[in-house]
Design a protein around this motif. Structure first.
Motif, PDB file in Angstrom:
ATOM      1  N   PHE A 126      35.104  39.107  41.208  1.00 39.61           N
ATOM      2  CA  PHE A 126      36.210  39.827  41.845  1.00 39.61           C
ATOM      3  C   PHE A 126      36.080  39.782  43.366  1.00 39.61           C
ATOM      4  N   GLU A 127      34.861  39.944  43.860  1.00 35.55           N
ATOM      5  CA  GLU A 127      34.648  39.872  45.311  1.00 35.55           C
ATOM      6  C   GLU A 127      35.035  38.489  45.852  1.00 35.55           C
ATOM      7  N   LYS A 128      34.753  37.449  45.077  1.00 34.58           N
ATOM      8  CA  LYS A 128      35.137  36.091  45.491  1.00 34.58           C
ATOM      9  C   LYS A 128      36.656  35.958  45.540  1.00 34.58           C
ATOM     10  N   LEU A 129      37.337  36.489  44.524  1.00 38.73           N
ATOM     11  CA  LEU A 129      38.802  36.437  44.520  1.00 38.73           C
ATOM     12  C   LEU A 129      39.373  37.149  45.743  1.00 38.73           C
ATOM     13  N   LEU A 130      38.759  38.270  46.100  1.00 35.93           N
ATOM     14  CA  LEU A 130      39.208  39.023  47.271  1.00 35.93           C
ATOM     15  C   LEU A 130      38.926  38.244  48.559  1.00 35.93           C
ATOM     16  N   ALA A 131      37.723  37.714  48.673  1.00 32.96           N
ATOM     17  CA  ALA A 131      37.343  36.964  49.879  1.00 32.96           C
ATOM     18  C   ALA A 131      38.207  35.719  50.059  1.00 32.96           C
ATOM     19  N   ASP A 132      38.619  35.117  48.942  1.00 37.17           N
ATOM     20  CA  ASP A 132      39.441  33.902  48.994  1.00 37.17           C
ATOM     21  C   ASP A 132      40.925  34.221  49.193  1.00 37.17           C
ATOM     22  N   GLY A 133      41.268  35.501  49.272  1.00 36.60           N
ATOM     23  CA  GLY A 133      42.662  35.887  49.481  1.00 36.60           C
ATOM     24  C   GLY A 133      43.539  35.732  48.255  1.00 36.60           C
ATOM     25  N   ARG A 134      42.924  35.660  47.072  1.00 34.67           N
ATOM     26  CA  ARG A 134      43.709  35.455  45.854  1.00 34.67           C
ATOM     27  C   ARG A 134      44.146  36.773  45.225  1.00 34.67           C
ATOM     28  N   VAL A 135      43.536  37.874  45.635  1.00 31.13           N
ATOM     29  CA  VAL A 135      43.990  39.224  45.272  1.00 31.13           C
ATOM     30  C   VAL A 135      43.980  40.049  46.554  1.00 31.13           C
ATOM     31  N   ARG A 136      44.808  41.093  46.576  1.00 31.26           N
ATOM     32  CA  ARG A 136      44.862  41.935  47.777  1.00 31.26           C
ATOM     33  C   ARG A 136      43.875  43.094  47.704  1.00 31.26           C
ATOM     34  N   ALA A 137      43.529  43.518  46.503  1.00 29.94           N
ATOM     35  CA  ALA A 137      42.562  44.604  46.334  1.00 29.94           C
ATOM     36  C   ALA A 137      41.934  44.471  44.952  1.00 29.94           C
ATOM     37  N   ILE A 138      40.689  44.950  44.840  1.00 28.47           N
ATOM     38  CA  ILE A 138      39.989  44.903  43.556  1.00 28.47           C
ATOM     39  C   ILE A 138      39.474  46.299  43.215  1.00 28.47           C
ATOM     40  N   GLY A 139      39.424  46.558  41.926  1.00 25.86           N
ATOM     41  CA  GLY A 139      38.969  47.870  41.480  1.00 25.86           C
ATOM     42  C   GLY A 139      38.499  47.817  40.039  1.00 25.86           C
ATOM     43  N   VAL A 140      38.383  48.988  39.467  1.00 23.46           N
ATOM     44  CA  VAL A 140      37.872  49.121  38.113  1.00 23.46           C
ATOM     45  C   VAL A 140      38.740  50.112  37.343  1.00 23.46           C
ATOM     46  N   SER A 141      38.475  50.194  36.056  1.00 20.43           N
ATOM     47  CA  SER A 141      39.190  51.125  35.206  1.00 20.43           C
ATOM     48  C   SER A 141      38.199  51.697  34.199  1.00 20.43           C
ATOM     49  N   ASN A 142      38.285  52.983  33.987  1.00 19.00           N
ATOM     50  CA  ASN A 142      37.438  53.673  32.998  1.00 19.00           C
ATOM     51  C   ASN A 142      35.954  53.685  33.353  1.00 19.00           C
ATOM     52  N   PHE A 143      35.616  53.540  34.625  1.00 25.55           N
ATOM     53  CA  PHE A 143      34.218  53.601  35.038  1.00 25.55           C
ATOM     54  C   PHE A 143      33.806  55.055  35.246  1.00 25.55           C
ATOM     55  N   GLN A 144      32.623  55.386  34.766  1.00 24.72           N
ATOM     56  CA  GLN A 144      32.033  56.702  34.946  1.00 24.72           C
ATOM     57  C   GLN A 144      31.218  56.718  36.245  1.00 24.72           C
ATOM     58  N   PRO A 145      30.814  57.903  36.731  1.00 32.22           N
ATOM     59  CA  PRO A 145      30.035  57.937  37.982  1.00 32.22           C
ATOM     60  C   PRO A 145      28.812  57.020  37.978  1.00 32.22           C
ATOM     61  N   ALA A 146      28.077  56.976  36.861  1.00 29.76           N
ATOM     62  CA  ALA A 146      26.879  56.126  36.818  1.00 29.76           C
ATOM     63  C   ALA A 146      27.230  54.651  36.951  1.00 29.76           C
ATOM     64  N   HIS A 147      28.328  54.236  36.326  1.00 26.49           N
ATOM     65  CA  HIS A 147      28.769  52.837  36.447  1.00 26.49           C
ATOM     66  C   HIS A 147      29.166  52.534  37.892  1.00 26.49           C
ATOM     67  N   LEU A 148      29.881  53.460  38.502  1.00 28.50           N
ATOM     68  CA  LEU A 148      30.321  53.264  39.883  1.00 28.50           C
ATOM     69  C   LEU A 148      29.135  53.209  40.843  1.00 28.50           C
ATOM     70  N   GLU A 149      28.176  54.100  40.656  1.00 29.47           N
ATOM     71  CA  GLU A 149      26.998  54.108  41.528  1.00 29.47           C
ATOM     72  C   GLU A 149      26.265  52.778  41.457  1.00 29.47           C
ATOM     73  N   ARG A 150      26.096  52.268  40.255  1.00 27.24           N
ATOM     74  CA  ARG A 150      25.386  50.993  40.092  1.00 27.24           C
ATOM     75  C   ARG A 150      26.169  49.864  40.759  1.00 27.24           C
ATOM     76  N   LEU A 151      27.474  49.869  40.594  1.00 31.20           N
ATOM     77  CA  LEU A 151      28.295  48.831  41.188  1.00 31.20           C
ATOM     78  C   LEU A 151      28.210  48.872  42.717  1.00 31.20           C
ATOM     79  N   ILE A 152      28.331  50.064  43.275  1.00 31.67           N
ATOM     80  CA  ILE A 152      28.306  50.216  44.732  1.00 31.67           C
ATOM     81  C   ILE A 152      26.938  49.865  45.300  1.00 31.67           C
ATOM     82  N   ASP A 153      25.881  50.308  44.613  1.00 31.70           N
ATOM     83  CA  ASP A 153      24.518  50.060  45.094  1.00 31.70           C
ATOM     84  C   ASP A 153      24.146  48.581  45.058  1.00 31.70           C
ATOM     85  N   ASN A 154      24.819  47.810  44.200  1.00 29.61           N
ATOM     86  CA  ASN A 154      24.439  46.406  44.023  1.00 29.61           C
ATOM     87  C   ASN A 154      25.476  45.421  44.553  1.00 29.61           C
ATOM     88  N   SER A 155      26.407  45.916  45.353  1.00 25.65           N
ATOM     89  CA  SER A 155      27.415  45.006  45.900  1.00 25.65           C
ATOM     90  C   SER A 155      27.807  45.474  47.290  1.00 25.65           C
TER      91      SER A 155
END
Length: 275
Positions: A126-155
């Motif tokens: 998803f980050e590549k799609l964003l960096a390449d200008g192929r999407v305007r914004a990226i996000g998630v759906s149905n993520f819990q706080p623990a999932h979000l923390e892991r995603l943010i900490d590792n990206s």
């Protein structure tokens, strides 16, 4: 009817309408008519997903609408079976082909699918799609706080949006607080709890007081909380009615009455167990 839909600014500066139109469980052969009715009513944000099987119907309605692409905000979602870096990139291409578009405005990981443990690799795609200008914004759906923390900490990219089940019966206060602390927009799916709460006395009393429908009261509640909301209907009258929520305001006491309806009631799956 006032249909001046407010927008919110996502954490990367992209503007997103606060009220959009969802097409969950709408068959593809009915999607064209439903989205066409929504666009004619004044909606400019359309939310679909690969697993809904109706991206082609959304695309047909957009193509025949005559509305400039830059005036539309289109969201779709990656299904669990396509998680992983390369699979996600291929799935995005497939969604674009079905939609008949050269980009989507918001691309979401549909579920964390924790047992697969692939959402970090997926997010890198998803980050590549964003960096390449192929999407305007990226996000998630149905993520819990623990999932979000892991995603943010590792990206290097905080999701712009987390689309979650949210309605007066499931208010997700902890998750909304996490979003607010990290600059993530909260988007509500099943905003009316599939109608389960529309007969509640607290809702019907407020509706009577304002001369509005119970559904309009609940949608107004979402908007005043700052949520992005995507009600779904295939009935043209109700499609228009769901958009007519800007000519009144709920009082603090009315917001408190609706806050008291929270009971942890899910109408959909548990994000910690769906894979």
């Amino acid at each position: 009817m006032s249909t001046d839909i407010p927008s919110i600014t996502l954490n990367n500066g992209v503007s997103m309408p606060q009220l959009g139109f969802g097409v969950f469980q709408v068959p593809d052969d009915e999607t064209d008519a439903a989205v066409t009715a929504a666009l004619r009513a004044g909606y400019r944000s359309i939310d679909t997903a690969a697993v809904y099987g109706n991206e082609r119907g959304v695309g047909r309605a957009i193509a025949s609408s005559g509305i400039a692409r830059e005036d539309l905000f289109v969201t779709t979602k990656l299904w669990n079976a396509d998680q992983g870096h390369d699979a996600a990139l291929a799935a995005y291409d497939a969604s674009l082909e079905k939609l008949g578009l050269d980009h989507v405005d918001l691309y979401l990981i549909h579920w964390p699918a924790p047992a697969k443990d692939a959402y970090l690799d997926t997010w890198r795609a998803f980050e590549k799609l964003l960096a390449d200008g192929r999407v305007r914004a990226i996000g998630v759906s149905n993520f819990q706080p623990a999932h979000l923390e892991r995603l943010i900490d590792n990206s290097g990219t905080v999701p712009a949006v987390n689309q979650i089940e949210l309605h007066p019966g499931l208010q997700q206060r902890e998750l909304r607080a996490f979003h607010a602390a990290h600059g993530i927009a909260t988007e509500a799916w099943s905003p009316l709890a599939q109608g389960a709460l529309l007969g509640e006395e607290a809702v019907t009393r407020i509706a009577e007081r304002h001369g509005r429908t119970p559904a309009q009261v609940v949608l107004r509640w979402h908007l005043q909380l700052g949520n992005v909301v995507i009600p779904k209907s295939v009935t043209p009258g109700r499609i228009r009615q769901n958009l007519d929520v800007f000519g009144f305001e709920l009082s603090p006491a009315e917001l408190d009455a609706l806050a008291a309806l929270d009971r942890g009631m899910r109408t959909g799956p548990d994000p910690d167990t769906l894979n």
